[in-house]
Design a protein around this motif. Structure first.
Motif, PDB file in Angstrom:
ATOM      1  N   GLY A   1       0.822  -1.203   0.000  1.00  0.00           N
ATOM      2  CA  GLY A   1       0.000   0.000   0.000  1.00  0.00           C
ATOM      3  C   GLY A   1       0.855   1.251   0.000  1.00  0.00           C
ATOM      4  N   ALA A   2       1.921   1.245   0.782  1.00  0.00           N
ATOM      5  CA  ALA A   2       2.809   2.404   0.844  1.00  0.00           C
ATOM      6  C   ALA A   2       3.458   2.677  -0.505  1.00  0.00           C
ATOM      7  CB  ALA A   2       3.880   2.181   1.914  1.00  0.00           C
ATOM      8  N   LEU A   3       4.002   1.629  -1.131  1.00  0.00           N
ATOM      9  CA  LEU A   3       4.695   1.807  -2.407  1.00  0.00           C
ATOM     10  C   LEU A   3       3.722   2.173  -3.523  1.00  0.00           C
ATOM     11  CD1 LEU A   3       7.288  -1.091  -2.198  1.00  0.00           C
ATOM     12  CD2 LEU A   3       7.608   1.317  -1.645  1.00  0.00           C
ATOM     13  N   GLU A   4       2.546   1.569  -3.519  1.00  0.00           N
ATOM     14  CA  GLU A   4       1.550   1.899  -4.541  1.00  0.00           C
ATOM     15  C   GLU A   4       1.047   3.326  -4.376  1.00  0.00           C
ATOM     16  OE1 GLU A   4      -0.397  -2.487  -5.505  1.00  0.00           O
ATOM     17  OE2 GLU A   4      -1.203  -1.298  -3.852  1.00  0.00           O
TER      18      GLU A   4
ATOM     19  N   ALA B   1       8.583   6.724  -1.164  1.00  0.00           N
ATOM     20  CA  ALA B   1       9.935   6.556  -1.688  1.00  0.00           C
ATOM     21  C   ALA B   1      10.701   5.489  -0.925  1.00  0.00           C
ATOM     22  CB  ALA B   1      10.691   7.879  -1.614  1.00  0.00           C
ATOM     23  N   GLY B   2      10.138   5.045   0.203  1.00  0.00           N
ATOM     24  CA  GLY B   2      10.812   4.030   0.993  1.00  0.00           C
ATOM     25  C   GLY B   2       9.878   3.423   2.009  1.00  0.00           C
ATOM     26  N   PHE B   3      10.270   2.270   2.520  1.00  0.00           N
ATOM     27  CA  PHE B   3       9.481   1.581   3.545  1.00  0.00           C
ATOM     28  C   PHE B   3      10.452   0.971   4.544  1.00  0.00           C
ATOM     29  CE2 PHE B   3       7.348  -1.850   5.638  1.00  0.00           C
ATOM     30  CZ  PHE B   3       6.033  -1.426   5.778  1.00  0.00           C
TER      31      PHE B   3
ATOM     32  N   LEU C   1      20.019   6.901   6.206  1.00  0.00           N
ATOM     33  CA  LEU C   1      20.328   6.608   4.810  1.00  0.00           C
ATOM     34  C   LEU C   1      19.077   6.698   3.953  1.00  0.00           C
ATOM     35  CD1 LEU C   1      22.432   5.636   2.719  1.00  0.00           C
ATOM     36  CD2 LEU C   1      21.817   3.294   3.326  1.00  0.00           C
ATOM     37  N   ALA C   2      17.955   6.177   4.465  1.00  0.00           N
ATOM     38  CA  ALA C   2      16.696   6.217   3.729  1.00  0.00           C
ATOM     39  C   ALA C   2      16.205   7.646   3.556  1.00  0.00           C
ATOM     40  CB  ALA C   2      15.641   5.384   4.456  1.00  0.00           C
TER      41      ALA C   2
ATOM     42  N   ASP D   1      15.963   9.295  -4.583  1.00  0.00           N
ATOM     43  CA  ASP D   1      16.088   7.849  -4.638  1.00  0.00           C
ATOM     44  C   ASP D   1      15.066   7.214  -3.704  1.00  0.00           C
ATOM     45  OD1 ASP D   1      18.235   8.154  -6.367  1.00  0.00           O
ATOM     46  OD2 ASP D   1      19.687   8.216  -4.729  1.00  0.00           O
ATOM     47  N   GLY D   2      15.158   5.915  -3.523  1.00  0.00           N
ATOM     48  CA  GLY D   2      14.253   5.232  -2.614  1.00  0.00           C
ATOM     49  C   GLY D   2      14.912   3.999  -2.032  1.00  0.00           C
ATOM     50  N   LEU D   3      14.567   3.665  -0.813  1.00  0.00           N
ATOM     51  CA  LEU D   3      15.094   2.473  -0.163  1.00  0.00           C
ATOM     52  C   LEU D   3      13.961   1.738   0.541  1.00  0.00           C
ATOM     53  CD1 LEU D   3      18.440   3.629   1.546  1.00  0.00           C
ATOM     54  CD2 LEU D   3      18.185   2.188  -0.468  1.00  0.00           C
ATOM     55  N   VAL D   4      14.015   0.434   0.449  1.00  0.00           N
ATOM     56  CA  VAL D   4      13.063  -0.416   1.152  1.00  0.00           C
ATOM     57  C   VAL D   4      13.842  -1.247   2.150  1.00  0.00           C
ATOM     58  CG1 VAL D   4      11.354  -2.262   0.929  1.00  0.00           C
ATOM     59  CG2 VAL D   4      11.516  -0.482  -0.825  1.00  0.00           C
ATOM     60  N   SER D   5      13.283  -1.434   3.336  1.00  0.00           N
ATOM     61  CA  SER D   5      13.959  -2.207   4.374  1.00  0.00           C
ATOM     62  C   SER D   5      14.461  -3.535   3.822  1.00  0.00           C
ATOM     63  CB  SER D   5      13.002  -2.457   5.544  1.00  0.00           C
ATOM     64  OG  SER D   5      13.587  -3.316   6.493  1.00  0.00           O
ATOM     65  N   PRO D   6      15.712  -3.887   4.096  1.00  0.00           N
ATOM     66  CA  PRO D   6      16.248  -5.167   3.606  1.00  0.00           C
ATOM     67  C   PRO D   6      15.387  -6.352   4.010  1.00  0.00           C
ATOM     68  CG  PRO D   6      18.012  -3.816   4.511  1.00  0.00           C
ATOM     69  CD  PRO D   6      16.715  -3.120   4.853  1.00  0.00           C
TER      70      PRO D   6
END
Length: 224
Positions: free
Chosen positions: A94-97, A101-103, A115-116, A124-129
C-alpha cells in the motif's frame, strides 16, 4: 540541510526518531504531526524535503496521507518514507503503490534510517532489507497473466548493469562500488533508465525488471 517532518501518534517515538535523525548535523526536523491529516496539512504548508510517516495513526492513517503527498496524481509530490512496527504486506505494498519513496520497520538500524531519509531527499528510494525481496516478488506475481509482453527499451550495456543491480535491491552507493564508478554516474544512469522505462522511480524500475522475465541485462537489446 535536509528538512524532515515526522508523523507518528506516539510522542516517545517522535522524540526517538528526531534524536536519531539530528545526530548527523545536516538533518533538521522542522515539524511533527500526530496523525495523517495533520501530517498532510503541515507538509503542504512547510514543504519539507522528506516526510517520515507512520502507518497506523488515529485521526488519519499514513497510507492515505502518503497518497495525498506523493501519489501518482500529485502535481508537486513530497518524498515520503513510511516507517512502521508492522511487517504486513498490505502496508508494504500500500505504501509503495501510494507513492512512498521508501518503507522501513521501526527496528531498523538508525544508520539505515538516516540513509533512507537522505536517499528520499536525493530522489532515490530504499526499502527495508527485511522486506525488499518479498516486495519485488509480490509485485511481479501481481502482474496479470493476460498482459502482453512490455516492449524492451533500448538500454546501453551499463544501463542494463545498473537496472540489474536495482532489481537486486542495491542502493546507488552499493551500485557505484560494485561497478567501480562514481555515485553521480549511477544517478545519471538511474534517471535515464527511469525515463526509458516510463516508470515513476527506482523502486518501480526494479519491479519492472522482475515483471518482465524476457528482459535480461546481458541480452543484445541491452548492449545496443
Amino acid at each position: 540541510m535536509i528538512r524532515v517532518l515526522i508523523a507518528d501518534d506516539q510522542p516517545s517515538v517522535r522524540r526517538s526518531l528526531r534524536t536519531f535523525l539530528e545526530l548527523d548535523g545536516d538533518i533538521e526536523v522542522v515539524a511533527e504531526a500526530s496523525n495523517g491529516r495533520e501530517a498532510v496539512e503541515r507538509a503542504l504548508a512547510l514543504r519539507p524535503d522528506v516526510v517520515l510517516m507512520d502507518v497506523r495513526m488515529p485521526g488519519g492513517d499514513g497510507l492515505t496521507a502518503t497518497a495525498r503527498l506523493a501519489g501518482p496524481d500529485t502535481e508537486q509530490p513530497i518524498p515520503v518514507v513510511v516507517i512502521t512496527t508492522f511487517d504486513l504486506d498490505e502496508y508494504v505494498f500500500g505504501a509503495l503503490e501510494n507513492g512512498a519513496a521508501g518503507f522501513l520497520l521501526k527496528d531498523t538500524d538508525p544508520a539505515y534510517l538516516t540513509l533512507a531519509v537522505r536517499a528520499a531527499a536525493a530522489g532515490d528510494g530504499l526499502v527495508s532489507p527485511a522486506v525488499t525481496g518479498r516486495v519485488i516478488r509480490e509485485f511481479a506475481r501481481r502482474r496479470p497473466a493476460a498482459t502482453p509482453p512490455t516492449p524492451i527499451p533500448e538500454l546501453t550495456a551499463r544501463e542494463g548493469d545498473v537496472l540489474a543491480a536495482l532489481a537486486g535491491g542495491l542502493s546507488n552507493a552499493e551500485i557505484a562500488e560494485a561497478l567501480f564508478v562514481e555515485v553521480g554516474t549511477v544517478k545519471t544512469h538511474v534517471s535515464r533508465i527511469i525515463a526509458k522505462l516510463g516508470v515513476r522511480d527506482r523502486v518501480q524500475a526494479a519491479i519492472w525488471a522482475h515483471q518482465n522475465p524476457h528482459w535480461n541485462h546481458s541480452d543484445e537489446t541491452s548492449a545496443r
